[in-house]
Scaffold this motif. Sequence first.
Motif, PDB file in Angstrom:
ATOM      1  N   THR A 197       7.703  12.195  12.964  1.00 51.11           N
ATOM      2  CA  THR A 197       8.863  12.791  12.390  1.00 51.11           C
ATOM      3  C   THR A 197      10.061  13.065  11.467  1.00 51.11           C
ATOM      4  O   THR A 197      10.068  13.954  11.251  1.00 51.11           O
ATOM      5  N   GLU A 198       9.780  11.618  11.082  1.00 45.25           N
ATOM      6  CA  GLU A 198      10.899  12.016  10.345  1.00 45.25           C
ATOM      7  C   GLU A 198      10.415  11.897   8.565  1.00 45.25           C
ATOM      8  O   GLU A 198      10.653  12.343   8.067  1.00 45.25           O
ATOM      9  N   GLY A 199       8.934  11.697   8.848  1.00 45.55           N
ATOM     10  CA  GLY A 199       8.476  11.659   7.924  1.00 45.55           C
ATOM     11  C   GLY A 199       8.055  13.164   7.384  1.00 45.55           C
ATOM     12  O   GLY A 199       8.564  13.314   6.241  1.00 45.55           O
ATOM     13  N   SER A 200       7.997  14.237   8.060  1.00 48.90           N
ATOM     14  CA  SER A 200       7.945  15.493   8.139  1.00 48.90           C
ATOM     15  C   SER A 200       9.581  15.843   7.581  1.00 48.90           C
ATOM     16  O   SER A 200       8.747  16.524   6.601  1.00 48.90           O
ATOM     17  N   ALA A 201      10.275  15.712   8.286  1.00 50.94           N
ATOM     18  CA  ALA A 201      11.596  16.047   8.139  1.00 50.94           C
ATOM     19  C   ALA A 201      12.014  15.712   6.494  1.00 50.94           C
ATOM     20  O   ALA A 201      12.843  16.725   5.493  1.00 50.94           O
ATOM     21  N   GLY A 202      11.617  14.518   5.971  1.00 52.29           N
ATOM     22  CA  GLY A 202      11.765  13.974   5.464  1.00 52.29           C
ATOM     23  C   GLY A 202      11.311  14.947   3.512  1.00 52.29           C
ATOM     24  O   GLY A 202      11.635  15.053   3.219  1.00 52.29           O
ATOM     25  N   ALA A 203       9.688  14.996   4.152  1.00 53.75           N
ATOM     26  CA  ALA A 203       9.054  15.742   3.418  1.00 53.75           C
ATOM     27  C   ALA A 203       9.581  17.201   3.278  1.00 53.75           C
ATOM     28  O   ALA A 203      10.110  18.164   1.756  1.00 53.75           O
ATOM     29  N   ILE A 204      10.252  18.189   4.039  1.00 54.94           N
ATOM     30  CA  ILE A 204      10.655  19.482   4.198  1.00 54.94           C
ATOM     31  C   ILE A 204      11.892  19.048   3.443  1.00 54.94           C
ATOM     32  O   ILE A 204      11.773  20.043   2.154  1.00 54.94           O
ATOM     33  N   GLN A 205      12.727  18.044   3.433  1.00 50.41           N
ATOM     34  CA  GLN A 205      14.123  18.489   2.855  1.00 50.41           C
ATOM     35  C   GLN A 205      14.023  17.540   1.609  1.00 50.41           C
ATOM     36  O   GLN A 205      14.240  18.472   0.731  1.00 50.41           O
ATOM     37  N   ALA A 206      12.689  17.216   0.754  1.00 49.37           N
ATOM     38  CA  ALA A 206      12.153  16.453  -0.103  1.00 49.37           C
ATOM     39  C   ALA A 206      12.618  17.763  -0.895  1.00 49.37           C
ATOM     40  O   ALA A 206      12.251  17.894  -2.115  1.00 49.37           O
ATOM     41  N   VAL A 229       7.324  15.539  -6.829  1.00 50.34           N
ATOM     42  CA  VAL A 229       6.276  14.653  -7.000  1.00 50.34           C
ATOM     43  C   VAL A 229       5.409  14.644  -5.897  1.00 50.34           C
ATOM     44  O   VAL A 229       5.848  14.870  -4.712  1.00 50.34           O
ATOM     45  N   PRO A 230       3.706  14.311  -5.583  1.00 46.24           N
ATOM     46  CA  PRO A 230       3.119  13.678  -4.854  1.00 46.24           C
ATOM     47  C   PRO A 230       3.631  12.788  -4.039  1.00 46.24           C
ATOM     48  O   PRO A 230       4.405  11.875  -4.002  1.00 46.24           O
ATOM     49  N   LEU A 231       3.609  13.039  -2.306  1.00 47.82           N
ATOM     50  CA  LEU A 231       4.010  12.472  -1.080  1.00 47.82           C
ATOM     51  C   LEU A 231       2.777  10.838  -0.803  1.00 47.82           C
ATOM     52  O   LEU A 231       1.991  11.905  -0.933  1.00 47.82           O
ATOM     53  N   PHE A 232       3.332  10.533  -0.149  1.00 44.62           N
ATOM     54  CA  PHE A 232       2.654   9.242  -0.046  1.00 44.62           C
ATOM     55  C   PHE A 232       2.869   8.735   1.169  1.00 44.62           C
ATOM     56  O   PHE A 232       4.716   8.418   2.005  1.00 44.62           O
ATOM     57  N   GLY A 233       2.438   7.965   2.035  1.00 43.15           N
ATOM     58  CA  GLY A 233       3.199   7.703   3.762  1.00 43.15           C
ATOM     59  C   GLY A 233       2.047   6.702   4.282  1.00 43.15           C
ATOM     60  O   GLY A 233       1.305   5.676   3.597  1.00 43.15           O
ATOM     61  N   ILE A 234       2.310   6.135   5.190  1.00 42.26           N
ATOM     62  CA  ILE A 234       1.336   5.187   6.870  1.00 42.26           C
ATOM     63  C   ILE A 234       1.220   5.813   7.767  1.00 42.26           C
ATOM     64  O   ILE A 234       1.253   6.916   7.836  1.00 42.26           O
ATOM     65  N   ILE A 235       0.041   4.416   7.864  1.00 40.73           N
ATOM     66  CA  ILE A 235      -0.604   5.485   9.260  1.00 40.73           C
ATOM     67  C   ILE A 235      -0.027   5.341  10.128  1.00 40.73           C
ATOM     68  O   ILE A 235      -0.334   7.030  10.855  1.00 40.73           O
ATOM     69  N   ALA A 236       1.163   5.750  10.483  1.00 39.87           N
ATOM     70  CA  ALA A 236       1.684   5.725  11.321  1.00 39.87           C
ATOM     71  C   ALA A 236       1.958   7.536  11.153  1.00 39.87           C
ATOM     72  O   ALA A 236       2.515   8.379  12.248  1.00 39.87           O
ATOM     73  N   MET A 237       1.732   8.337  10.198  1.00 40.98           N
ATOM     74  CA  MET A 237       2.137   9.447   9.863  1.00 40.98           C
ATOM     75  C   MET A 237       0.779  10.425   9.982  1.00 40.98           C
ATOM     76  O   MET A 237       0.834  11.302  10.050  1.00 40.98           O
ATOM     77  N   SER A 238      -0.354   9.444   9.985  1.00 37.72           N
ATOM     78  CA  SER A 238      -1.655  10.230  10.239  1.00 37.72           C
ATOM     79  C   SER A 238      -1.526  11.173  11.574  1.00 37.72           C
ATOM     80  O   SER A 238      -3.036  10.941  12.563  1.00 37.72           O
ATOM     81  N   TYR A 239      -0.597  11.619  11.935  1.00 38.85           N
ATOM     82  CA  TYR A 239      -1.414  12.679  13.357  1.00 38.85           C
ATOM     83  C   TYR A 239      -1.225  14.472  12.937  1.00 38.85           C
ATOM     84  O   TYR A 239      -0.641  14.707  11.440  1.00 38.85           O
ATOM     85  N   LYS A 240      -1.343  14.999  13.409  1.00 38.02           N
ATOM     86  CA  LYS A 240      -1.571  16.468  13.485  1.00 38.02           C
ATOM     87  C   LYS A 240      -0.257  17.456  13.288  1.00 38.02           C
ATOM     88  O   LYS A 240       0.325  17.850  12.440  1.00 38.02           O
ATOM     89  N   GLU A 241       0.276  16.591  13.791  1.00 40.00           N
ATOM     90  CA  GLU A 241       2.049  16.635  14.102  1.00 40.00           C
ATOM     91  C   GLU A 241       3.203  16.774  12.740  1.00 40.00           C
ATOM     92  O   GLU A 241       3.517  17.368  12.578  1.00 40.00           O
ATOM     93  N   TYR A 242       2.633  15.793  11.607  1.00 38.28           N
ATOM     94  CA  TYR A 242       2.795  15.714  10.747  1.00 38.28           C
ATOM     95  C   TYR A 242       2.774  17.047   9.862  1.00 38.28           C
ATOM     96  O   TYR A 242       3.381  17.467   9.487  1.00 38.28           O
ATOM     97  N   ILE A 243       1.797  17.957  10.148  1.00 40.87           N
ATOM     98  CA  ILE A 243       1.217  18.574   9.388  1.00 40.87           C
ATOM     99  C   ILE A 243       1.693  19.608  10.194  1.00 40.87           C
ATOM    100  O   ILE A 243       2.838  20.638   9.171  1.00 40.87           O
ATOM    101  N   GLU A 244       2.361  20.514  11.019  1.00 34.12           N
ATOM    102  CA  GLU A 244       2.219  20.616  12.947  1.00 34.12           C
ATOM    103  C   GLU A 244       3.311  20.976  11.549  1.00 34.12           C
ATOM    104  O   GLU A 244       4.416  21.918  12.268  1.00 34.12           O
ATOM    105  N   MET A 245       4.574  19.883  11.919  1.00 29.80           N
ATOM    106  CA  MET A 245       6.303  20.148  11.732  1.00 29.80           C
ATOM    107  C   MET A 245       6.765  20.049   9.823  1.00 29.80           C
ATOM    108  O   MET A 245       7.483  21.021   9.624  1.00 29.80           O
ATOM    109  N   GLY A 246       5.752  20.051   9.327  1.00 31.61           N
ATOM    110  CA  GLY A 246       6.052  19.537   7.759  1.00 31.61           C
ATOM    111  C   GLY A 246       5.316  20.737   7.236  1.00 31.61           C
ATOM    112  O   GLY A 246       5.881  21.610   5.945  1.00 31.61           O
ATOM    113  N   GLY A 247       4.284  21.953   7.739  1.00 34.48           N
ATOM    114  CA  GLY A 247       4.101  23.311   7.149  1.00 34.48           C
ATOM    115  C   GLY A 247       3.379  22.983   5.861  1.00 34.48           C
ATOM    116  O   GLY A 247       3.280  21.854   5.523  1.00 34.48           O
ATOM    117  N   LYS A 248       4.047  23.735   4.505  1.00 33.02           N
ATOM    118  CA  LYS A 248       3.464  23.401   3.132  1.00 33.02           C
ATOM    119  C   LYS A 248       3.994  22.564   2.738  1.00 33.02           C
ATOM    120  O   LYS A 248       3.580  21.387   1.168  1.00 33.02           O
TER     121      LYS A 248
END
Lengths: 385, 290, 318
Positions: A229-238, A245-264
């Motif tokens: 949730t917060e990861g994708s929101a953060g990515a969008i806002q960033a 710059v390139p984005l990195f994250g943690i295992i908890a973000m490895s869900y398809k929801e991260y991609i669905e919410m974050g989009g491009k």
Amino acid sequence: MKATRVSKVIVIVAALTLGFLTATGMAQNFKIGMIYSGTGSGAHTGIYAQHGVELAVEQINAQGIGGKKLDIIYENDDTSTEKSVTAAKKLIYGDKVLAILGPEMSSCIFAVQKVTEEAKIPMISPTGSSPKLTEEKQQWYFRNSPSARYQTVDLVEYIKAQGIKKLGLLVDWGRTSDQAKTFEEDAKRVGLTITVMEKFQTGDTSFMSQLLKIKGENVDGLVFFAMPTEGSAGAIQARDLGITVPLFGIIAMSYKEYIEMGGKAVEGTVVPTTFIPDNPDPAVQKFNEMFNAKFKVLPDHAAAHSYDATLILAEVLKKVKLDNKPESLASDRQKIRDGLATIKNYRGVSVPINYGPNATADDRDGMKSLMLVQVKNGKWAIIKK
Amino acid sequence: MFFYQLLAGLSVGCIYALVALGYSLIFASIRLLHFAQGDLLMMGGFFALSMVLGLKLGLYTGIVMVMVAVAVLGFFIERIAYRPIPQRMIAARIMATLGIGLILRNMAVIIWGPQPRGLPPQVFSGPPIKLPGMVIPPAYYLVLIISVSIMILLTLFLGKTKLGLAMRTTAHDQNLAELMGIETSRVMSLSFMIGAALAAAAGMLVAPVTFISQNMGFRLGIKGFAAAVLGGFGNIPGSMIGGLALGLLETFGGGFISSGYKDCIAFVVLILVLIFRPSGILGKFHVEKV
Amino acid sequence: MVKPQTFPMMIAFVLLFFLPSLSGNNYYVLHVSIMVGIFVILSQGLNILFGYAGQISIGHAAFYAIGAYASAIAAHHFSFPFALALLAAVLFTSLIGFLLGITCLRLRGEYLAITTVAFGEIVQVILTQWEEVSGGPEGFLTIPKAHLSSFIVDTPEKYYYLTLVITVLIMILTRNLASSKLGRSFQSVKDDILAANIMGIDTTRVKIVAFVLSAAYSGLAGSLYAHYSRALLPDYFNLSLSVLIFMMVMLGGMGTLYGPIVGAILLTVSFELLRALQVYQMVIYGIVVLLVTIFAPEGLVGITRKMFRKKPVNAVQP
């Protein structure tokens, strides 16, 4: 007359005793307990972990273990440490189980460890990343998931290999502080500089102030320690703020929801993980199929870890000779613990699992090598095994 | 950069404002502190999910349907759980709201599953507005436009229509309203339903920045409440101002204090306001018994 | 106390005394019993503030937490023996209660309720973020066992008796408090604060005393919990826990002596009994809460009183 009566009684008693012995012998299934977060804030992980166990048990019981089956007793902990402890005590002292699977939340695991160590019963948790879980000489605990210590090593090497020097961190301190800390240590070790670390809380929807600070520091890479949730929101806002710059994250973000919410915005994010449904490995695909058929959703890493954990437990039960009687409970639990300690290079649906006999992190952290995945064209793809 | 922060602050502020309005409306009409307001927001979010994914509705029809659906749900909740308890039994009514909250959250998990879900981003699509030096994503301005529209409609309804007048009269003095021939029972139901609908709208509008999950209601509910108190609890324009103020305060204030403690802003504001100016920015002074 | 009530009490006490042996020393049963005892103390604390003095608080998990962590810190960092750590916890929590009481003097009803919720949240955030003191999100896990000179309370049965003794003492203390002058002034503050002032009662002092006492009880409960579980996670002391304590007081019967006992037992045991329902457990739990609230808004103790009243109840208030 009396003799016949007595002999009749003896025959009946003998028959009953024989019947009782064989009946209990046959009914002596292996009782295992599982503590999961079925309700409360951890329900998302807990229910998937429970599903993983359920699927494994179905598979195992189809063949049985030497004529016996697994009896799993599921207990909900409502994501409360105190209820976890109560569930553990019920399973250990009330139901007298041989071993315990779960719980999932680190805080619950810490609390339950106190109980299992004292009761001398083996415990396998399918999630839980805090390094301390295995670093305090816990004798009866097996972590069937990667400790924060290993989660960040591969990632840090990869980041360095990309030529990145300065990093900004955005951390959900309440949930991921352990991973942030190990990341900092690993980064320092390989010579990366963490220029800025900003914190937020689970449930936050705006990261503007933190991101602006990070932008001001001109970092080469941004690492999120967050839930999808917060990861994708953060990515969008960033991205909205012009942070490219390139984005990195943690295992908890490895869900398809991260991609669905974050989009491009999340395209290109790299995270370490142990399981993604898109893994082309045939064992994983079969697991997906069975899981989807039974639960109508795709599995996640909590489900994968608990599935593997249950199968490992079944293997141990096959190898080890248990008396499985009420009197032998203590020695049975010990045998299971020792049996688990001999598991080497188990390949299930996640990453290779290894355990050892000593009460050290080395021996009790089952998963030490993770894969790296990246968001490519709207899907997670493996870039390093 | 300031402009982005301003937009973000106003955006989230509008969400807080909608929640605050719900609280104020319900409190003004039936004197109930609706602890489960955040959970109604959550139901709004999940209904939105079903409307969009299941019925394939778009943003505008979707939000209308979501508001109607939760309003109906609210009708039943108010009748079954809250009305039977006399108004003076404050604590018992709070308990009832807590019980409802528990039921709603767990029903949500049973119906929609435990996994947090995202609303497909296409729902909030539109042309990005290009200004010199920056691009405004559609999600931001759509949230602003829709929430402001809802607030304008609400103000017009309360101020200009007969029903709105009836609601205001009942809120002000129930006995007087009955003497005037207003069917206060129906009016109170309606007030609750509108309050629920407002929460539901917030639940759908918050979708671009968060996942819809069973626990989303708590944080947003508490902040909405703080906003209502800030602006003057029970006061309609006050709630709007309070919401926007809190949104801006949080967004800009987060830059000054350690971001880990940012959440505390809303709570500290709440306590300070309650101690020093319990009537809030716009509220009438509440005569407290000693 | 009316005579017929003491006989069942004595039976109850005997049963409680023999509980460990009756249950075959089942650690699960002992665990639930110890937690019920701790919750009774916690609920009684809230009962004093809310049931007797009428100040609504839905943030009591914060006092519980403060007591627990204070005791843990005293015992681990300062090597206080258990009794001293407990005392330190009670005193420190009372101090915080005093501060909160002063802050909330002018608040009533719903406003007070929300302030206490905010207080609870702030405390939880501080415990999560202030790692040097609390151990942060990974918890405070190095709490020594309770010991009284050389007698170590290291088995659940021993802890059960410790908790039982303390709980009984607390109940006696509360009973004396309720019928004392202070207790009556609590009642008058709750009923009609204006009249209380006219009668010359210093309502400010009474309110603050209520807060302090309530906090002290909770601090005691916290200390007991800390040395029993020996694992404190800030996750645990959240709003749900405050709500649970509030529910125990409400459902049991606010302002009654035995209400907290009924509430603590009801909510703890029903959660355990409903385990078989798996996913529907919490929904049914919520429904139970709702039903009891609607049909017995004054709590179960109040309802049973009405049921046993011989004279007909006239002019039931709306």
